[in-house]
Design a protein around this motif. Structure first.
Motif, PDB file in Angstrom:
ATOM      1  N   GLU A 179       0.874  -1.234   0.117  1.00 42.43           N
ATOM      2  CA  GLU A 179       0.011   0.133   0.023  1.00 42.43           C
ATOM      3  C   GLU A 179       0.966   1.302  -0.087  1.00 42.43           C
ATOM      4  O   GLU A 179       1.898   1.274   0.635  1.00 42.43           O
ATOM      5  N   PHE A 180       0.365   2.265  -0.755  1.00 39.87           N
ATOM      6  CA  PHE A 180       0.923   3.724  -0.480  1.00 39.87           C
ATOM      7  C   PHE A 180       0.114   4.280   0.491  1.00 39.87           C
ATOM      8  O   PHE A 180      -1.282   4.439   0.120  1.00 39.87           O
ATOM      9  N   THR A 181       0.607   4.904   1.308  1.00 37.80           N
ATOM     10  CA  THR A 181      -0.321   5.493   2.348  1.00 37.80           C
ATOM     11  C   THR A 181      -0.936   6.934   1.661  1.00 37.80           C
ATOM     12  O   THR A 181      -0.248   7.308   0.630  1.00 37.80           O
ATOM     13  N   LYS A 182      -1.942   7.425   2.303  1.00 37.90           N
ATOM     14  CA  LYS A 182      -2.444   8.805   1.785  1.00 37.90           C
ATOM     15  C   LYS A 182      -1.263   9.773   1.802  1.00 37.90           C
ATOM     16  O   LYS A 182      -1.140  10.822   0.974  1.00 37.90           O
ATOM     17  N   ASP A 183      -0.671  10.063   2.639  1.00 38.31           N
ATOM     18  CA  ASP A 183       0.378  10.788   2.977  1.00 38.31           C
ATOM     19  C   ASP A 183       1.438  10.707   2.041  1.00 38.31           C
ATOM     20  O   ASP A 183       2.127  11.609   1.709  1.00 38.31           O
ATOM     21  N   ALA A 184       1.852   9.508   1.557  1.00 39.02           N
ATOM     22  CA  ALA A 184       2.904   9.256   0.545  1.00 39.02           C
ATOM     23  C   ALA A 184       2.212   9.774  -0.746  1.00 39.02           C
ATOM     24  O   ALA A 184       3.019  10.482  -1.458  1.00 39.02           O
ATOM     25  N   ILE A 185       1.024   9.639  -1.120  1.00 37.31           N
ATOM     26  CA  ILE A 185       0.567   9.968  -2.239  1.00 37.31           C
ATOM     27  C   ILE A 185       0.542  11.469  -2.428  1.00 37.31           C
ATOM     28  O   ILE A 185       0.968  11.947  -3.208  1.00 37.31           O
ATOM     29  N   ASP A 186       0.247  12.110  -1.159  1.00 38.64           N
ATOM     30  CA  ASP A 186       0.046  13.708  -1.085  1.00 38.64           C
ATOM     31  C   ASP A 186       1.401  14.100  -1.293  1.00 38.64           C
ATOM     32  O   ASP A 186       1.583  15.257  -1.898  1.00 38.64           O
ATOM     33  N   ARG A 187       2.258  13.452  -0.736  1.00 40.85           N
ATOM     34  CA  ARG A 187       3.628  14.210  -0.805  1.00 40.85           C
ATOM     35  C   ARG A 187       4.141  14.027  -2.375  1.00 40.85           C
ATOM     36  O   ARG A 187       4.927  14.722  -2.891  1.00 40.85           O
ATOM     37  N   VAL A 188       4.026  12.798  -2.864  1.00 39.59           N
ATOM     38  CA  VAL A 188       4.563  12.574  -4.331  1.00 39.59           C
ATOM     39  C   VAL A 188       3.891  13.420  -5.223  1.00 39.59           C
ATOM     40  O   VAL A 188       4.439  14.077  -5.911  1.00 39.59           O
ATOM     41  N   PHE A 189       2.434  13.895  -5.081  1.00 38.05           N
ATOM     42  CA  PHE A 189       1.889  14.922  -5.999  1.00 38.05           C
ATOM     43  C   PHE A 189       2.561  16.251  -5.512  1.00 38.05           C
ATOM     44  O   PHE A 189       2.860  16.908  -6.561  1.00 38.05           O
ATOM     45  N   GLU A 190       2.767  16.725  -4.316  1.00 40.04           N
ATOM     46  CA  GLU A 190       3.316  17.630  -3.940  1.00 40.04           C
ATOM     47  C   GLU A 190       4.701  18.185  -4.833  1.00 40.04           C
ATOM     48  O   GLU A 190       4.962  19.191  -4.938  1.00 40.04           O
ATOM     49  N   LEU A 191       5.694  16.954  -4.328  1.00 42.21           N
ATOM     50  CA  LEU A 191       7.022  16.825  -4.965  1.00 42.21           C
ATOM     51  C   LEU A 191       7.013  17.064  -6.557  1.00 42.21           C
ATOM     52  O   LEU A 191       7.910  17.628  -7.217  1.00 42.21           O
ATOM     53  N   THR A 192       6.036  16.558  -7.306  1.00 38.24           N
ATOM     54  CA  THR A 192       6.024  16.206  -8.674  1.00 38.24           C
ATOM     55  C   THR A 192       5.072  16.881  -9.372  1.00 38.24           C
ATOM     56  O   THR A 192       5.250  17.301 -10.729  1.00 38.24           O
ATOM     57  N   GLN A 193       3.957  17.299  -8.960  1.00 32.98           N
ATOM     58  CA  GLN A 193       3.009  18.037  -9.375  1.00 32.98           C
ATOM     59  C   GLN A 193       2.358  17.284 -10.733  1.00 32.98           C
ATOM     60  O   GLN A 193       1.756  17.763 -11.492  1.00 32.98           O
ATOM     61  N   GLY A 194       2.394  16.157 -10.428  1.00 34.28           N
ATOM     62  CA  GLY A 194       1.728  14.888 -11.471  1.00 34.28           C
ATOM     63  C   GLY A 194       2.569  14.746 -12.530  1.00 34.28           C
ATOM     64  O   GLY A 194       2.195  14.188 -13.647  1.00 34.28           O
TER      65      GLY A 194
END
Length: 510
Positions: free
Chosen positions: A217-232
């Motif tokens: 699993e990717f935790t929600k905090d991890a997914i949010d951090r990925v989006f924050e760092l990469t902007q998708g």
């Protein structure tokens, strides 16, 4: 992998309308995958023969029009053979003979005359064509497109796919009024189609496929951090996940701290995608865009619009004003690359800045920077290619060298802001064994010739930054670039100041 065709919903409608258009996006965002899927779907429906092929081999031809045409036609034939189509859909073998400069028109016309289906062509990596080869190709497409109403057999839809928007193909042929206007068939919408970055929901959907397949699993905090760092940015989204699950070998649930570690590993390794970004920074068109962003300066050249569009097409900056770097990972890479020369001159030991209680000694770092600035600042400024942003780059390099061994730097900068904001995050262990994060905020300003002292403005800006971070104190650094600035041996004074809201902060004048 996310389903490709929903990322280009307009493309199918335009092909059904027999339109010619451009699909553009930065490298490694899924363009080719989306086009191949769309072509397969169209061909499977039975009315269209849709083919994707790369123009990359024709790059070597440059101004040799005949050679460029041969390369393109060879690529078309090879892609058609690999497709597994029945013989009646394949292009003529051999292609008909024609004068160089008209071979694309003649060849495609003969193929379409023979084909029992409408022909749709996706010219992938169209940016590879250069010089006269590109001019000739675009002119032939224009002529074939415009002759269709007169019964001239020609592809019903043509899609040019690459990094650049349609306006850059117009630039590529120059402003000579004697040359044709090759972009007219592609003026079907005010903007050509751009394959966008992932949304946060799409990242979650992508990572959930991994969870369904492996149970990890990717935790929600991890997914949010990925989006924050990469902007998708699609390559970064995938690269971080691959780094965590494969190279780092994480087996349990993936959390935000591992995302942070993966980001750092990717930057240190200068993966291919990030290396390509670094190589762009010294292109004149890119430098004209990026230097004011790093310096926080305003754009004053009225011709900058085309350069801004170019940088947006490359995915280097945000799509909407104000211009700023596209995502935090790119922001970090850019300053690391530009500050590399400075880092080579820093000999201080990062471990010596760790206090006995595990916290970071920011006061000592600032004192050490003053010593470094007096000794090396003048020479480094003269050697820095991004001259207007030299002070910001040098301090960022100093911070990176001494902080990034055990902590993190978050940088915020954009054109027109007249500042660069920095947040130091330093993990350490508290007296009861709990994990704590020390946070220190800095703001960088430059005092330029003919301007007033930026201290009042800087204190107000720092106040807002501290308020956003919920911090009670910070550091304002003011670099003096005026001709009447103090001698280098006298620079680096400290003073205490109060922000408009009453916060006590340190002011360093460099």
């Amino acid at each position: 992998m996310l389903p490709p065709t929903p990322r280009l919903p307009e493309a199918r409608a335009l092909i059904d309308m027999d339109r010619y258009f451009v699909v553009h996006a930065p490298r490694q965002t899924g363009k080719t995958t989306a086009l191949r899927t769309l072509a397969s779907e169209l061909t499977a429906e039975g009315e269209v023969a849709a083919l994707v092929f790369s123009c990359e081999r024709a790059k070597v031809a440059r101004d040799d029009v005949g050679w460029g045409e041969s390369m393109l036609l060879d690529s078309i034939r090879a892609a058609a053979r690999r497709s597994g189509w029945p013989d009646e859909l394949l292009p003529p073998d051999p292609w008909p003979q024609a004068t160089p400069g008209s071979r694309i028109d003649v060849a495609l016309s003969e193929w379409c005359r023979r084909s029992p289906r409408r022909v749709v062509l996706f010219f992938d990596e169209i940016d590879a064509l250069q010089g006269d080869s590109l001019i000739s190709f675009l002119c032939q497409l224009r002529d074939g497109h415009n002759a269709r109403p007169e019964g001239h057999p020609f592809p019903t839809s043509v899609i040019l796919c690459g990094l650049r928007d349609v306006r850059d193909y117009k630039t590529a042929v120059g402003a000579d009024p004697g040359r044709c206007n090759p972009t007219s068939p592609f003026n079907i919408v005010t903007e050509s189609l751009r394959l966008g970055d992932f949304t946060a929901d799409q990242i979650a959907e992508l990572y959930d496929q991994h969870t369904q397949a492996t149970g990890q699993e990717f935790t929600k905090d991890a997914i949010d951090r990925v989006f924050e760092l990469t902007q998708g940015q699609p390559w970064l989204v995938n690269a971080i996940a691959h780094e965590i699950t494969f190279n780092m070998g994480v087996t349990g649930a993936i959390v935000s701290e591992q995302v942070e570690d993966a980001k750092e590993r990717l930057i240190r390794a200068r993966a291919t995608h990030l290396d390509a970004l670094a190589a762009r920074l010294h292109e004149p068109r890119v430098k004209r865009v990026m230097e004011p962003i790093v310096a926080g300066a305003h754009y004053t050249d009225r011709h900058i619009t085309d350069d801004l569009s170019y940088a947006r097409d490359l995915g280097l900056i945000t799509q909407k004003p104000p211009p700023q770097v596209a995502n935090p990972i790119y922001r970090e890479v850019i300053l690391r690359v530009l500050g590399d020369l400075t880092e080579q001159n820093i000999h201080a030991d990062p471990h010596s800045f760790v206090l006995p209680d595990g916290r970071f000694d920011l006061a000592r770092l600032l004192e050490e920077f003053v010593v470094f600035w007096r000794e090396h600042g003048e020479v480094l400024i003269q050697q820095e290619g991004y001259h207007e942003a030299a002070c910001q780059i040098i301090l960022m390099a100093f911070l990176h060298r001494l902080v990034n061994g055990g902590g993190y730097l978050d940088r915020e900068y954009a054109a027109g802001t007249k500042r660069l904001d920095v947040l130091i995050r330093w993990p350490h262990t508290g007296p009861d064994g709990e994990r704590l994060i020390q946070r220190e905020a800095m703001e960088l300003k430059v005092w330029r010739a003919g301007e007033n002292d930026p201290k009042p403005e800087g204190l107000a800006q720092l106040d807002r930054y501290l308020d956003r971070l919920t911090l009670t104190t910070g550091v304002l650094v003011i670099f003096d670039r005026r001709p009447e600035a103090p001698p280098w041996k006298d620079r680096g004074s400290f003073e205490q100041a109060t922000t408009p809201s009453g916060r006590q902060v340190t002011v360093l004048r460099g």
